[in-house]
Scaffold this motif. Sequence first.
Motif, PDB file in Angstrom:
ATOM      1  N   ALA A  48       0.831 -18.874 -61.717  1.00  0.00           N
ATOM      2  CA  ALA A  48       0.790 -17.410 -61.724  1.00  0.00           C
ATOM      3  C   ALA A  48      -0.322 -16.907 -62.635  1.00  0.00           C
ATOM      4  O   ALA A  48      -0.569 -17.469 -63.700  1.00  0.00           O
ATOM      5  N   PHE A  49      -0.951 -15.822 -62.221  1.00  0.00           N
ATOM      6  CA  PHE A  49      -2.092 -15.258 -62.947  1.00  0.00           C
ATOM      7  C   PHE A  49      -1.748 -14.903 -64.392  1.00  0.00           C
ATOM      8  O   PHE A  49      -2.474 -15.332 -65.318  1.00  0.00           O
ATOM      9  N   PRO A  50      -0.684 -14.138 -64.671  1.00  0.00           N
ATOM     10  CA  PRO A  50      -0.429 -13.755 -66.067  1.00  0.00           C
ATOM     11  C   PRO A  50      -0.192 -14.954 -66.989  1.00  0.00           C
ATOM     12  O   PRO A  50      -0.680 -14.976 -68.123  1.00  0.00           O
ATOM     13  N   ALA A  51       0.551 -15.942 -66.494  1.00  0.00           N
ATOM     14  CA  ALA A  51       0.818 -17.128 -67.314  1.00  0.00           C
ATOM     15  C   ALA A  51      -0.462 -17.909 -67.575  1.00  0.00           C
ATOM     16  O   ALA A  51      -0.697 -18.391 -68.703  1.00  0.00           O
ATOM     17  N   ALA A  52      -1.294 -18.053 -66.542  1.00  0.00           N
ATOM     18  CA  ALA A  52      -2.547 -18.781 -66.715  1.00  0.00           C
ATOM     19  C   ALA A  52      -3.482 -18.049 -67.664  1.00  0.00           C
ATOM     20  O   ALA A  52      -4.143 -18.663 -68.508  1.00  0.00           O
ATOM     21  N   MET A  53      -3.547 -16.727 -67.539  1.00  0.00           N
ATOM     22  CA  MET A  53      -4.420 -15.957 -68.418  1.00  0.00           C
ATOM     23  C   MET A  53      -3.944 -16.064 -69.863  1.00  0.00           C
ATOM     24  O   MET A  53      -4.762 -16.157 -70.791  1.00  0.00           O
ATOM     25  N   LYS A  54      -2.625 -16.064 -70.063  1.00  0.00           N
ATOM     26  CA  LYS A  54      -2.093 -16.233 -71.415  1.00  0.00           C
ATOM     27  C   LYS A  54      -2.473 -17.598 -71.984  1.00  0.00           C
ATOM     28  O   LYS A  54      -2.831 -17.722 -73.163  1.00  0.00           O
ATOM     29  N   MET A  55      -2.403 -18.627 -71.139  1.00  0.00           N
ATOM     30  CA  MET A  55      -2.809 -19.964 -71.596  1.00  0.00           C
ATOM     31  C   MET A  55      -4.273 -19.980 -72.001  1.00  0.00           C
ATOM     32  O   MET A  55      -4.641 -20.609 -72.999  1.00  0.00           O
ATOM     33  N   LEU A  56      -5.113 -19.297 -71.223  1.00  0.00           N
ATOM     34  CA  LEU A  56      -6.535 -19.230 -71.564  1.00  0.00           C
ATOM     35  C   LEU A  56      -6.752 -18.515 -72.895  1.00  0.00           C
ATOM     36  O   LEU A  56      -7.515 -18.974 -73.746  1.00  0.00           O
ATOM     37  N   CYS A  78      -9.160 -21.894 -56.742  1.00  0.00           N
ATOM     38  CA  CYS A  78      -7.839 -21.355 -56.422  1.00  0.00           C
ATOM     39  C   CYS A  78      -7.452 -20.283 -57.440  1.00  0.00           C
ATOM     40  O   CYS A  78      -8.109 -19.259 -57.531  1.00  0.00           O
ATOM     41  N   LEU A  79      -6.410 -20.484 -58.237  1.00  0.00           N
ATOM     42  CA  LEU A  79      -6.085 -19.509 -59.275  1.00  0.00           C
ATOM     43  C   LEU A  79      -7.260 -19.342 -60.233  1.00  0.00           C
ATOM     44  O   LEU A  79      -7.494 -18.247 -60.751  1.00  0.00           O
ATOM     45  N   GLY A  80      -8.025 -20.401 -60.450  1.00  0.00           N
ATOM     46  CA  GLY A  80      -9.218 -20.310 -61.290  1.00  0.00           C
ATOM     47  C   GLY A  80     -10.227 -19.316 -60.740  1.00  0.00           C
ATOM     48  O   GLY A  80     -10.925 -18.643 -61.497  1.00  0.00           O
ATOM     49  N   SER A  88      -5.414  -8.596 -62.084  1.00  0.00           N
ATOM     50  CA  SER A  88      -4.504  -9.003 -61.025  1.00  0.00           C
ATOM     51  C   SER A  88      -3.236  -8.172 -61.123  1.00  0.00           C
ATOM     52  O   SER A  88      -2.864  -7.708 -62.201  1.00  0.00           O
ATOM     53  N   TYR A  89      -2.563  -8.034 -59.970  1.00  0.00           N
ATOM     54  CA  TYR A  89      -1.276  -7.341 -59.927  1.00  0.00           C
ATOM     55  C   TYR A  89      -0.143  -8.308 -59.599  1.00  0.00           C
ATOM     56  O   TYR A  89       0.885  -7.894 -59.063  1.00  0.00           O
ATOM     57  N   GLU A  90      -0.328  -9.586 -59.929  1.00  0.00           N
ATOM     58  CA  GLU A  90       0.731 -10.568 -59.694  1.00  0.00           C
ATOM     59  C   GLU A  90       1.826 -10.393 -60.754  1.00  0.00           C
ATOM     60  O   GLU A  90       1.605 -10.679 -61.928  1.00  0.00           O
ATOM     61  N   PHE A  91       2.988  -9.928 -60.334  1.00  0.00           N
ATOM     62  CA  PHE A  91       4.131  -9.628 -61.210  1.00  0.00           C
ATOM     63  C   PHE A  91       3.904  -8.387 -62.078  1.00  0.00           C
ATOM     64  O   PHE A  91       4.785  -7.568 -62.249  1.00  0.00           O
ATOM     65  N   GLU A  92       2.726  -8.282 -62.643  1.00  0.00           N
ATOM     66  CA  GLU A  92       2.391  -7.166 -63.527  1.00  0.00           C
ATOM     67  C   GLU A  92       0.880  -7.014 -63.542  1.00  0.00           C
ATOM     68  O   GLU A  92       0.157  -7.924 -63.146  1.00  0.00           O
TER      69      GLU A  92
END
Length: 201
Positions: A48-56, A78-80, A88-92
């Motif tokens: 998911a975009f928000p989780a990946a962005m947080k990891m970054l 892909c998500l990258g 992104s509007y994935e979930f939030e």
Amino acid sequence: MIAIIDYGAGNIFSVKNALDYLGFDSILTRDVSEIKSADALILPGVGAFPAAMKMLVDSGLVDTIKEQAKQKPFLGICLGMQLLFEKSYEFEECKGLSLVQGYVDKITEPGLVIPHMGWNKLEFSQHSPLLNGLGNDEYVYFVHSYKAFCNDETLFAFCDYGSRVPAVVGDGKFVFGSQFHPEKSGETGLKILKNFVLMSR
């Protein structure tokens, strides 16, 4: 040397295996000095975009990525690829890396199976060195539920899945993104990865 950025949300080993198969040196890393010394960078992504962005953000690599993407070939997969956009509007609503203009939102066309999973034909909209040597009957492998919304200037290839789904995007300079998985897309995907590496030579 190609640096595959290992920030905790990637399909990193399949990408490295594809580069190994092609005979290109690569390293899985989150070390700033190794990223800065690499000839090119790959940002994988699954999830998911928000989780990946947080990891970054938590990895402390965001500023380094933005800096290096102005200097050397950079490929999001892909998500990258989705992380390259402004938000992104994935979930939030979640801010992205803002390396390519546009945003990411859910595939909502009625009657489609989601996630979009499988082989689709690439349709080319403008020239990109990432697509050198490809013909008119190339198929690549997708797995995703969200897609990019971008302008024609940043779109190089797309597929038809109920509507136009951006498949290859970029900033016209060093930054490229593929919504599909080149490392899982047979000979066509290997050609794309080879083209990317050759841009750093």
